[in-house]
Design a protein around this motif. Structure first.
Motif, short mmCIF file in Angstrom:
data_model
loop_
_atom_site.label_atom_id
_atom_site.label_comp_id
_atom_site.label_asym_id
_atom_site.label_seq_id
_atom_site.Cartn_x
_atom_site.Cartn_y
_atom_site.Cartn_z
N LEU A 76 -8.33 2.66 5.34
CA LEU A 76 -7.86 4.09 4.28
C LEU A 76 -6.31 2.84 4.10
O LEU A 76 -5.79 3.46 2.84
N ARG A 77 -5.47 1.99 4.73
CA ARG A 77 -4.15 1.28 4.40
C ARG A 77 -4.85 0.36 3.39
O ARG A 77 -3.53 0.37 2.99
N LYS A 79 -6.97 1.18 0.75
CA LYS A 79 -7.28 1.59 -0.40
C LYS A 79 -5.35 1.88 -0.89
O LYS A 79 -4.98 2.07 -1.82
N ALA A 80 -4.61 2.69 0.58
CA ALA A 80 -3.02 2.58 -0.22
C ALA A 80 -3.13 2.02 -0.82
O ALA A 80 -1.41 2.03 -1.18
N ASN A 81 -2.66 0.36 -0.26
CA ASN A 81 -2.05 -0.22 -0.19
C ASN A 81 -2.58 -0.48 -1.98
O ASN A 81 -1.53 -1.21 -2.90
N ASP A 84 -0.93 1.19 -4.28
CA ASP A 84 0.17 1.06 -4.39
C ASP A 84 0.11 -0.56 -5.73
O ASP A 84 1.03 -0.16 -6.28
N LYS A 179 0.41 9.10 -6.96
CA LYS A 179 0.07 8.79 -5.81
C LYS A 179 -0.03 9.44 -4.46
O LYS A 179 -0.47 9.32 -4.07
N GLU A 180 0.64 10.75 -4.62
CA GLU A 180 0.34 12.15 -3.52
C GLU A 180 -0.47 12.44 -4.25
O GLU A 180 -1.66 12.75 -3.05
N ASN A 183 -3.05 9.71 -2.04
CA ASN A 183 -2.84 9.38 -0.43
C ASN A 183 -2.79 11.08 0.00
O ASN A 183 -4.29 10.82 1.46
N ASP A 184 -3.49 11.53 0.20
CA ASP A 184 -3.94 13.52 0.39
C ASP A 184 -6.18 12.97 0.24
O ASP A 184 -6.48 13.67 0.86
N ILE A 186 -6.56 10.21 0.29
CA ILE A 186 -7.34 9.14 2.15
C ILE A 186 -7.05 9.97 2.61
O ILE A 186 -7.85 9.28 3.94
N ALA A 187 -6.65 10.95 2.73
CA ALA A 187 -6.09 11.86 4.13
C ALA A 187 -7.03 11.80 4.78
O ALA A 187 -7.52 12.39 5.49
#
Length: 191
Positions: A76-77, A79-81, A84, A179-180, A183-184, A186-187
């Motif tokens: 997940l990190r 994916k977040a990277n 970004d 992005k939010e 991220n939701d 992904i969370a």
């Protein structure tokens, strides 16, 4: 004294037999106690081994679960990277976009977020207003939007306003919203 010796001898013999009988019973009792104690000790040992085995299995399962959770977190990190980096690259592309292409995107945003049944205002930077083509100004007017200056420091993009209601369509706001949203998503994968 012979009689007394006989009686004493007989008492001693009976006492010896009684002592041997008591000792034999005691040996049997001791053997039973030892056998029962060994059985109980084996039972407790087996129970302790089974409990230990169950504890080890639970610890193993917990360790596996922790490893899987850590793998998911790393994934997940990553994916977040990626999100970004992608957003930053997209912002860079928009920042370097030639004005006619940028103007098309402004018009697309205005069409998407405007309410044609109302009169409103569309804010953008002074430099964007200066470069805006006549056809783009006509299109915005047909959408019921009056072009207004957001000043020299106004960010890339537009803000559409109907009275107190504002739709922030600046590049930063649109990317922040996306992005939010990502991220939701992904969370939710963590759950």
């Amino acid at each position: 004294m012979d009689q007394l010796d006989k009686i004493t001898s007989h008492i001693e013999e009976e006492a010896k037999k009684e002592a041997e009988s008591i000792l034999a019973d005691a040996r049997i009792k001791c053997e039973e106690i030892i056998r029962d104690a060994k059985a109980e000790a084996k039972k407790e040992k087996d129970s302790a081994l089974e409990s230990q085995k169950l504890r080890e299995e639970k610890e193993y399962e917990a360790a596996l679960s922790s490893i899987e959770r850590e793998k998911r977190m790393i994934n997940l990190r990553n994916k977040a990277n990626i999100i970004d980096r992608t957003i930053n690259e997209a912002k860079k592309i928009i920042g370097e976009m030639d004005f006619p292409e940028y103007e098309k995107n402004i018009l697309l945003l205005a069409e998407k977020y405007s309410d044609k049944s109302k009169k409103g205002e569309i804010y953008m930077s002074d430099s964007d207003i200066k470069m805006l083509s006549d056809s783009a100004k006509e299109k915005l007017s047909s959408l019921g939007l009056e072009v207004k200056s957001g000043g020299n420091d106004f960010p890339k993009g537009i803000v559409i306003k109907y009275g107190d209601v504002e739709e922030n369509c600046t590049v930063d706001a649109l990317f922040r919203e996306k992005k939010e949203h990502l991220n939701d998503i992904i969370a939710k994968e963590l759950l």
